[in-house]
Design a protein around this motif. Sequence first.
Motif, PDB file in Angstrom:
ATOM      1  N   GLU A 118     -34.685  43.129  33.649  1.00 26.23           N
ATOM      2  CA  GLU A 118     -34.409  42.469  34.870  1.00 26.23           C
ATOM      3  C   GLU A 118     -35.083  40.688  34.018  1.00 26.23           C
ATOM      4  OE1 GLU A 118     -37.634  45.187  37.524  1.00 26.23           O
ATOM      5  OE2 GLU A 118     -39.187  43.874  35.891  1.00 26.23           O
ATOM      6  N   TYR A 119     -34.501  40.009  35.343  1.00 23.83           N
ATOM      7  CA  TYR A 119     -34.509  38.497  35.218  1.00 23.83           C
ATOM      8  C   TYR A 119     -35.408  37.634  36.460  1.00 23.83           C
ATOM      9  CZ  TYR A 119     -31.255  40.855  31.508  1.00 23.83           C
ATOM     10  OH  TYR A 119     -30.937  41.592  30.690  1.00 23.83           O
ATOM     11  N   TYR A 120     -35.671  36.579  36.064  1.00 22.91           N
ATOM     12  CA  TYR A 120     -36.019  36.215  37.355  1.00 22.91           C
ATOM     13  C   TYR A 120     -34.730  35.441  37.884  1.00 22.91           C
ATOM     14  CZ  TYR A 120     -40.527  36.087  35.369  1.00 22.91           C
ATOM     15  OH  TYR A 120     -42.147  36.169  34.776  1.00 22.91           O
ATOM     16  N   PHE A 121     -34.803  35.080  39.624  1.00 23.07           N
ATOM     17  CA  PHE A 121     -33.327  34.438  39.640  1.00 23.07           C
ATOM     18  C   PHE A 121     -33.115  33.459  39.044  1.00 23.07           C
ATOM     19  CE2 PHE A 121     -33.678  37.811  44.739  1.00 23.07           C
ATOM     20  CZ  PHE A 121     -33.228  39.244  42.965  1.00 23.07           C
ATOM     21  N   ALA A 122     -34.101  32.096  39.115  1.00 26.08           N
ATOM     22  CA  ALA A 122     -33.815  31.372  39.354  1.00 26.08           C
ATOM     23  C   ALA A 122     -33.512  31.127  38.341  1.00 26.08           C
ATOM     24  CB  ALA A 122     -35.520  30.387  39.033  1.00 26.08           C
ATOM     25  N   ASP A 123     -33.913  32.529  36.760  1.00 29.35           N
ATOM     26  CA  ASP A 123     -33.021  31.954  35.482  1.00 29.35           C
ATOM     27  C   ASP A 123     -31.560  32.093  35.706  1.00 29.35           C
ATOM     28  OD1 ASP A 123     -35.140  31.478  34.495  1.00 29.35           O
ATOM     29  OD2 ASP A 123     -35.700  33.117  33.494  1.00 29.35           O
ATOM     30  N   LEU A 124     -30.975  33.294  36.610  1.00 31.11           N
ATOM     31  CA  LEU A 124     -29.887  33.328  37.015  1.00 31.11           C
ATOM     32  C   LEU A 124     -29.125  33.156  37.914  1.00 31.11           C
ATOM     33  CD1 LEU A 124     -30.400  37.607  38.298  1.00 31.11           C
ATOM     34  CD2 LEU A 124     -29.823  37.058  35.430  1.00 31.11           C
TER      35      LEU A 124
END
Length: 167
Positions: free
Chosen positions: A96-102
């Motif tokens: 899982e990832y934060y959208f801001a990091d992607l």
Amino acid sequence: MEQFLQVGVISSTHGIRGEVKVFPTTDDAARFKKLKKVFLDTGKERLELEVQAVRFFKQFVIVKFKGIDNINEIERYKGKSLLVAREDAVSLEKDEYYFADLIGMEVVTEEGHFGVLRDVMETGANEVYIIDSDSHGEVLVPAIRQCILDVDIEEKRMKIRLMDGLI
């Protein structure tokens, strides 16, 4: 990596006592109940606000901030983002990832550079990555194991496999 992550956007005021309707941009709107403070991004600065009360109304979160007791004190912040510090963010599960990091991440295939991840669209089944490809324009790639081979947050690079029919 972003130090602050968006959890909501002030959509409008609610009543005359300084409450606001917040459109949550987090997976779990109930997390607002646990928030003690947020940062209001005014566009020029980040104001730290203490959360005094939270309740829910339809798809919105009604938030009351300590020290803001009048509609006139909060009205100018309609449309502004509410942020939390990364250390106060919800912890992530594996893969899982934060959208801001992607967003802004380089996207590569086995052949090399493919494009840049511009946005993430949430659908009922899974997220869809919107990629600006140099040679194919806008490409929508589902965030499923068959397509997403590797995500390296530190290197800001995602390796994908393009399934038949995606381009």
